[in-house]
Design a protein around this motif. Structure first.
Motif, PDB file in Angstrom:
ATOM      1  N   LYS A   1       0.818  -1.202   0.000  1.00  0.00           N
ATOM      2  CA  LYS A   1       0.000   0.000   0.000  1.00  0.00           C
ATOM      3  C   LYS A   1       0.858   1.262   0.000  1.00  0.00           C
ATOM      4  CE  LYS A   1      -3.898  -2.275   2.187  1.00  0.00           C
ATOM      5  NZ  LYS A   1      -4.801  -2.361   3.307  1.00  0.00           N
ATOM      6  N   GLU A   2       2.120   1.155   0.352  1.00  0.00           N
ATOM      7  CA  GLU A   2       3.032   2.285   0.280  1.00  0.00           C
ATOM      8  C   GLU A   2       4.317   1.795  -0.381  1.00  0.00           C
ATOM      9  OE1 GLU A   2       2.199   5.266   1.052  1.00  0.00           O
ATOM     10  OE2 GLU A   2       0.329   4.846   2.105  1.00  0.00           O
ATOM     11  N   THR A 229      -0.873 -15.421   5.246  1.00  0.00           N
ATOM     12  CA  THR A 229      -0.298 -14.091   4.967  1.00  0.00           C
ATOM     13  C   THR A 229      -1.228 -12.935   5.310  1.00  0.00           C
ATOM     14  OG1 THR A 229      -1.066 -14.321   2.681  1.00  0.00           O
ATOM     15  CG2 THR A 229       1.204 -14.991   3.152  1.00  0.00           C
ATOM     16  N   PHE A 230      -2.384 -13.210   5.892  1.00  0.00           N
ATOM     17  CA  PHE A 230      -3.373 -12.193   6.235  1.00  0.00           C
ATOM     18  C   PHE A 230      -4.053 -12.639   7.525  1.00  0.00           C
ATOM     19  CE2 PHE A 230      -7.845 -10.835   6.076  1.00  0.00           C
ATOM     20  CZ  PHE A 230      -7.724  -9.481   5.799  1.00  0.00           C
ATOM     21  N   LYS A 231      -4.450 -11.806   8.432  1.00  0.00           N
ATOM     22  CA  LYS A 231      -4.343 -10.357   8.444  1.00  0.00           C
ATOM     23  C   LYS A 231      -3.440  -9.974   9.609  1.00  0.00           C
ATOM     24  CE  LYS A 231      -7.377  -6.286   9.160  1.00  0.00           C
ATOM     25  NZ  LYS A 231      -6.566  -5.218   8.857  1.00  0.00           N
ATOM     26  N   PHE A 232      -2.496  -9.048   9.387  1.00  0.00           N
ATOM     27  CA  PHE A 232      -1.545  -8.627  10.404  1.00  0.00           C
ATOM     28  C   PHE A 232      -1.825  -7.196  10.845  1.00  0.00           C
ATOM     29  CE2 PHE A 232       0.556 -12.097   8.293  1.00  0.00           C
ATOM     30  CZ  PHE A 232       1.287 -12.728   9.290  1.00  0.00           C
ATOM     31  N   ASP A 233      -1.439  -6.907  12.081  1.00  0.00           N
ATOM     32  CA  ASP A 233      -1.411  -5.510  12.513  1.00  0.00           C
ATOM     33  C   ASP A 233      -0.295  -4.819  11.734  1.00  0.00           C
ATOM     34  OD1 ASP A 233      -3.412  -5.967  14.366  1.00  0.00           O
ATOM     35  OD2 ASP A 233      -2.024  -6.349  16.018  1.00  0.00           O
ATOM     36  N   VAL A 234      -0.612  -3.716  11.081  1.00  0.00           N
ATOM     37  CA  VAL A 234       0.387  -2.999  10.282  1.00  0.00           C
ATOM     38  C   VAL A 234       1.560  -2.601  11.161  1.00  0.00           C
ATOM     39  CG1 VAL A 234       0.831  -0.954   8.879  1.00  0.00           C
ATOM     40  CG2 VAL A 234      -1.333  -2.188   8.628  1.00  0.00           C
ATOM     41  N   GLY A 235       2.771  -2.825  10.661  1.00  0.00           N
ATOM     42  CA  GLY A 235       3.982  -2.498  11.397  1.00  0.00           C
ATOM     43  C   GLY A 235       4.497  -3.606  12.290  1.00  0.00           C
ATOM     44  N   THR A 236       3.796  -4.761  12.278  1.00  0.00           N
ATOM     45  CA  THR A 236       4.177  -5.870  13.165  1.00  0.00           C
ATOM     46  C   THR A 236       4.094  -7.196  12.414  1.00  0.00           C
ATOM     47  OG1 THR A 236       1.978  -6.526  13.982  1.00  0.00           O
ATOM     48  CG2 THR A 236       3.003  -4.584  15.003  1.00  0.00           C
ATOM     49  N   HIS A 287       7.198 -13.284   2.640  1.00  0.00           N
ATOM     50  CA  HIS A 287       8.256 -12.412   3.155  1.00  0.00           C
ATOM     51  C   HIS A 287       7.747 -11.720   4.414  1.00  0.00           C
ATOM     52  CE1 HIS A 287      11.205 -12.572  -0.203  1.00  0.00           C
ATOM     53  NE2 HIS A 287      10.145 -12.994  -0.851  1.00  0.00           N
ATOM     54  N   MET A 288       8.091 -12.295   5.564  1.00  0.00           N
ATOM     55  CA  MET A 288       7.602 -11.789   6.836  1.00  0.00           C
ATOM     56  C   MET A 288       8.231 -10.449   7.214  1.00  0.00           C
ATOM     57  SD  MET A 288       5.314 -13.847   8.073  1.00  0.00           S
ATOM     58  CE  MET A 288       5.286 -13.540   9.850  1.00  0.00           C
ATOM     59  N   GLU A 289       9.362 -10.094   6.567  1.00  0.00           N
ATOM     60  CA  GLU A 289      10.062  -8.869   6.963  1.00  0.00           C
ATOM     61  C   GLU A 289       9.323  -7.601   6.562  1.00  0.00           C
ATOM     62  OE1 GLU A 289      12.071 -10.180   3.027  1.00  0.00           O
ATOM     63  OE2 GLU A 289      11.064 -11.099   4.752  1.00  0.00           O
ATOM     64  N   TYR A 290       8.333  -7.709   5.667  1.00  0.00           N
ATOM     65  CA  TYR A 290       7.583  -6.527   5.239  1.00  0.00           C
ATOM     66  C   TYR A 290       6.403  -6.290   6.182  1.00  0.00           C
ATOM     67  CZ  TYR A 290      10.305  -6.483   0.974  1.00  0.00           C
ATOM     68  OH  TYR A 290      11.343  -6.424   0.084  1.00  0.00           O
ATOM     69  N   THR A 291       6.348  -5.083   6.742  1.00  0.00           N
ATOM     70  CA  THR A 291       5.307  -4.784   7.737  1.00  0.00           C
ATOM     71  C   THR A 291       4.494  -3.544   7.369  1.00  0.00           C
ATOM     72  OG1 THR A 291       6.865  -3.483   9.063  1.00  0.00           O
ATOM     73  CG2 THR A 291       6.675  -5.831   9.596  1.00  0.00           C
ATOM     74  N   VAL A 292       4.621  -3.052   6.127  1.00  0.00           N
ATOM     75  CA  VAL A 292       3.904  -1.830   5.743  1.00  0.00           C
ATOM     76  C   VAL A 292       2.448  -2.095   5.402  1.00  0.00           C
ATOM     77  CG1 VAL A 292       5.989  -0.679   4.914  1.00  0.00           C
ATOM     78  CG2 VAL A 292       4.622  -2.054   3.338  1.00  0.00           C
ATOM     79  N   SER A 293       2.047  -3.367   5.337  1.00  0.00           N
ATOM     80  CA  SER A 293       0.682  -3.730   4.969  1.00  0.00           C
ATOM     81  C   SER A 293       0.144  -4.744   5.962  1.00  0.00           C
ATOM     82  CB  SER A 293       0.680  -4.328   3.549  1.00  0.00           C
ATOM     83  OG  SER A 293      -0.564  -4.922   3.253  1.00  0.00           O
ATOM     84  N   ASP A 294      -1.169  -4.992   5.908  1.00  0.00           N
ATOM     85  CA  ASP A 294      -1.748  -6.060   6.729  1.00  0.00           C
ATOM     86  C   ASP A 294      -1.619  -7.426   6.046  1.00  0.00           C
ATOM     87  OD1 ASP A 294      -3.555  -5.476   4.751  1.00  0.00           O
ATOM     88  OD2 ASP A 294      -5.287  -5.243   6.074  1.00  0.00           O
ATOM     89  N   HIS A 295      -1.008  -7.448   4.836  1.00  0.00           N
ATOM     90  CA  HIS A 295      -0.669  -8.688   4.144  1.00  0.00           C
ATOM     91  C   HIS A 295       0.851  -8.865   4.137  1.00  0.00           C
ATOM     92  CE1 HIS A 295      -4.577  -9.471   1.933  1.00  0.00           C
ATOM     93  NE2 HIS A 295      -4.752  -8.221   2.341  1.00  0.00           N
ATOM     94  N   LYS A 296       1.311 -10.090   3.980  1.00  0.00           N
ATOM     95  CA  LYS A 296       2.715 -10.371   3.728  1.00  0.00           C
ATOM     96  C   LYS A 296       2.874 -10.740   2.256  1.00  0.00           C
ATOM     97  CE  LYS A 296       3.859  -9.864   8.055  1.00  0.00           C
ATOM     98  NZ  LYS A 296       4.606  -8.665   8.481  1.00  0.00           N
ATOM     99  N   PRO A 297       3.893 -10.182   1.571  1.00  0.00           N
ATOM    100  CA  PRO A 297       4.083 -10.518   0.159  1.00  0.00           C
ATOM    101  C   PRO A 297       4.389 -11.999  -0.032  1.00  0.00           C
ATOM    102  CG  PRO A 297       5.430  -8.627   0.819  1.00  0.00           C
ATOM    103  CD  PRO A 297       4.890  -9.229   2.067  1.00  0.00           C
TER     104      PRO A 297
END
Length: 353
Positions: A1-2, A229-236, A287-297
């Motif tokens: 998303k960003e 891969t869904f749904k995560f708290d954004v940033g975590t 890819h768990m290292e990405y935290t900018v979305s509530d999904h993981k790529p």
């Protein structure tokens, strides 16, 4: 998303893995970033319409040092598909077309739907389809109907492959939004924490659909050996802790289909005999290292062995190794006897590296 650092999505080591062509080739000539829920506010869309969009620029910056160039791109509001290829394979890529189908708000809005790029690769028709299907657990039937609509609506020019499923090979991916049925959220999280993901597979809506929906006949997928891969708290890396507490799910998927399903190969399959189009999945991961979305790529690497391979391009271009003066900027070309000329023919000058 960003916008974010996407360098690790290039999958380190991929350049040493086989991908397209005959078994044993050692390169990755095709790379496909696909995105959903990209910022599509009116000011962003106007800027992207006037200039190269930010996502294309970002991936071009990341991939150009590896000799990739942007072959095609298609966007429908927040859904984007980009196709990159090694520059020296460009003469073997033909008949490139794109299409998009809106399914949001009864087909009037492009927040949901599918975008596709189809092309001939070494003489074989291949279609890449990126979809964003309806959300929520109870919308499984709507997801099936939307996918069937996308398959029906998308039509391409030419007799070789007019519909998506007419292609020799189809890759289908995106935020497909399928959920995990029946199981309680506490058991789902327990299975994830205990690395018992196989306990969740049979309740995954897409796995169920593959055996019950005729529209999915022949589609294959590697094992889901990564957490939902869904749904995560954004940033975590923590699953949804909001009041809604949505159940974790494998919403983000990558599947493929060979025109003759009986000759396909999944992960770990045995090698086919020569002369048969086959697909082997070498990697399927998140890819768990990405935290900018509530999904993981989610990413995958495929090795494709074509039944045959066009070794000579239909158009051969000759240029001097270096242009020092304007009068040296001359391109000479030779076309094969069977080349079908068109008013759409063109010669491109790409910046590489």
């Amino acid at each position: 998303k960003e916008l974010c650092d996407v360098t690790s999505l290039h999958l380190p080591g991929a350049a040493e893995r086989p991908a397209w062509g005959r078994a044993g080739s050692a390169e990755v000539p095709i790379f496909l970033p696909r995105l959903q829920e990209v910022n599509c506010k009116i000011n962003k869309r106007l800027k992207d319409a006037l200039f190269t969009d930010q996502w294309s620029e970002l991936f071009m910056d990341v991939l150009s040092p590896f000799h990739f160039v942007l072959v095609s791109t298609v966007r429908m509001q927040g859904v984007i598909l980009l196709v990159f290829a090694k520059y020296y394979h460009l003469p073997f890529l033909q008949d490139i077309q794109t299409d998009c189908t809106r399914t949001g708000l009864g087909g009037y809005w492009g927040n949901k739907g599918g975008v596709s790029v189809r092309l001939s690769i070494f003489g074989h028709m291949v279609c890449f389809l990126n979809c964003h299907l309806p959300a929520h657990l109870e919308k499984a039937e709507q997801r099936k109907e939307d996918f069937a609509t996308i398959l029906h609506m998308q039509q391409f020019e030419g007799r070789a492959a007019s519909g998506i499923l007419d292609h020799d090979l189809v890759f289908w991916f995106g935020d497909l939004n399928f959920r995990i049925e029946s199981l309680d959220i506490r058991f789902v999280k327990y299975a994830i924490d205990s690395n018992m993901l196989n306990q969740l597979w049979e309740k995954d809506q897409l796995n169920i659909a593959k055996s019950t929906w005729p529209v999915l006949t022949g589609f294959q997928e590697g094992p889901l050996n990564f957490p939902p891969t869904f749904k995560f708290d954004v940033g975590t890396n923590k699953y949804d802790s909001s009041a809604k507490k949505r159940k974790p799910a494998w919403t983000d998927r990558i599947l493929w289909k060979i025109k003759s399903p009986s000759v396909g190969l999944g992960a770990g399959g045995c090698q086919p005999s020569r002369g048969i189009l086959s697909v082997s999945q070498l990697c399927y991961c998140s890819h768990m290292e990405y935290t900018v979305s509530d999904h993981k790529p989610v990413a995958a690497i495929f090795a494709v062995q074509f039944a045959s391979k066009a070794d000579k391009p239909p158009v051969e271009i000759y240029v001097a190794d270096e242009w020092n003066r304007p009068e040296q900027a001359v391109v000479k070309y030779k076309v094969a006897a069977g080349f079908h000329r068109s008013s759409w023919d063109w010669i491109g000058l790409y910046r590489v590296g």
